[in-house]
Design a protein around this motif. Sequence first.
Motif, short mmCIF file in Angstrom:
data_model
loop_
_atom_site.label_atom_id
_atom_site.label_comp_id
_atom_site.label_asym_id
_atom_site.label_seq_id
_atom_site.Cartn_x
_atom_site.Cartn_y
_atom_site.Cartn_z
N ARG A 1 -2.58 -48.04 6.21
CA ARG A 1 -2.67 -48.32 7.65
C ARG A 1 -3.73 -47.41 8.28
O ARG A 1 -4.52 -47.86 9.10
N ALA A 2 -3.75 -46.14 7.89
CA ALA A 2 -4.72 -45.20 8.44
C ALA A 2 -6.15 -45.61 8.07
O ALA A 2 -7.07 -45.48 8.89
N ASP A 3 -6.33 -46.10 6.84
CA ASP A 3 -7.66 -46.57 6.42
C ASP A 3 -8.13 -47.71 7.33
O ASP A 3 -9.27 -47.72 7.79
N ALA A 4 -7.26 -48.69 7.57
CA ALA A 4 -7.62 -49.83 8.41
C ALA A 4 -7.92 -49.37 9.84
O ALA A 4 -8.88 -49.83 10.47
N LYS A 5 -7.13 -48.45 10.34
CA LYS A 5 -7.31 -47.95 11.70
C LYS A 5 -8.62 -47.18 11.85
O LYS A 5 -9.26 -47.22 12.89
N ALA A 6 -9.04 -46.48 10.79
CA ALA A 6 -10.26 -45.67 10.83
C ALA A 6 -11.53 -46.44 10.52
O ALA A 6 -12.63 -45.89 10.59
N ALA A 7 -11.41 -47.72 10.19
CA ALA A 7 -12.59 -48.55 9.88
C ALA A 7 -13.51 -48.62 11.10
O ALA A 7 -13.08 -48.38 12.23
N PRO A 8 -14.80 -48.95 10.88
CA PRO A 8 -15.71 -49.07 12.02
C PRO A 8 -15.10 -49.96 13.10
O PRO A 8 -14.59 -51.04 12.82
N ARG A 9 -15.13 -49.47 14.31
CA ARG A 9 -14.46 -50.12 15.43
C ARG A 9 -15.01 -51.52 15.71
O ARG A 9 -16.21 -51.72 15.79
N PHE A 10 -14.10 -52.45 15.85
CA PHE A 10 -14.42 -53.85 16.15
C PHE A 10 -14.29 -54.04 17.66
O PHE A 10 -13.22 -53.84 18.22
N GLU A 11 -15.40 -54.37 18.32
CA GLU A 11 -15.40 -54.47 19.78
C GLU A 11 -15.49 -55.91 20.29
O GLU A 11 -14.77 -56.29 21.19
N THR A 12 -16.44 -56.67 19.74
CA THR A 12 -16.69 -58.02 20.26
C THR A 12 -16.80 -59.03 19.13
O THR A 12 -17.12 -58.68 18.00
N ASP A 13 -16.57 -60.29 19.48
CA ASP A 13 -16.67 -61.36 18.48
C ASP A 13 -18.07 -61.45 17.88
O ASP A 13 -18.21 -61.86 16.74
N SER A 14 -19.10 -61.08 18.63
CA SER A 14 -20.46 -61.18 18.10
C SER A 14 -20.65 -60.27 16.89
O SER A 14 -21.49 -60.54 16.04
N GLU A 15 -19.86 -59.21 16.80
CA GLU A 15 -19.98 -58.31 15.65
C GLU A 15 -19.60 -58.99 14.34
O GLU A 15 -20.08 -58.60 13.28
N THR A 16 -18.73 -59.99 14.41
CA THR A 16 -18.34 -60.67 13.17
C THR A 16 -19.50 -61.44 12.57
O THR A 16 -19.39 -61.92 11.44
#
Length: 123
Positions: free
Chosen positions: A84-99
Amino acid sequence: MAIDRIWSYAPGSAHTEGQDLTGFSVAATDGTIGHVDREDAPHGMRHLVVDTGVWVFGRSVLVPAGVVTGVDTEARKITLACSRADAKAAPRFETDSETRDPRYLTAVGDYYHRLPPRETTSV
């Protein structure tokens, strides 16, 4: 896990091509992190967008397909090879365009690729 494999489901994951994972619960090695909001594969970088609900203050996390260790269609549950900590620390996902941004996706892939192997539980 090879960096080029981070964007593909592992052969032993039980994922089948064309399978809709939307709504499946997502569990890390140490507990549930949320549910699949959607799946995408721009630039050949297949990933899940996971809605974490209130766990991470209502934000979503992006998880490359190669982090998936199991898909249980009957239980509608996905297991991951990270905590869970690994997933939480992943590069922050802000907007749909990032996908769809290759630079952001590369940063996410690099992050998960560098994680130490985790003991996984069964789906």
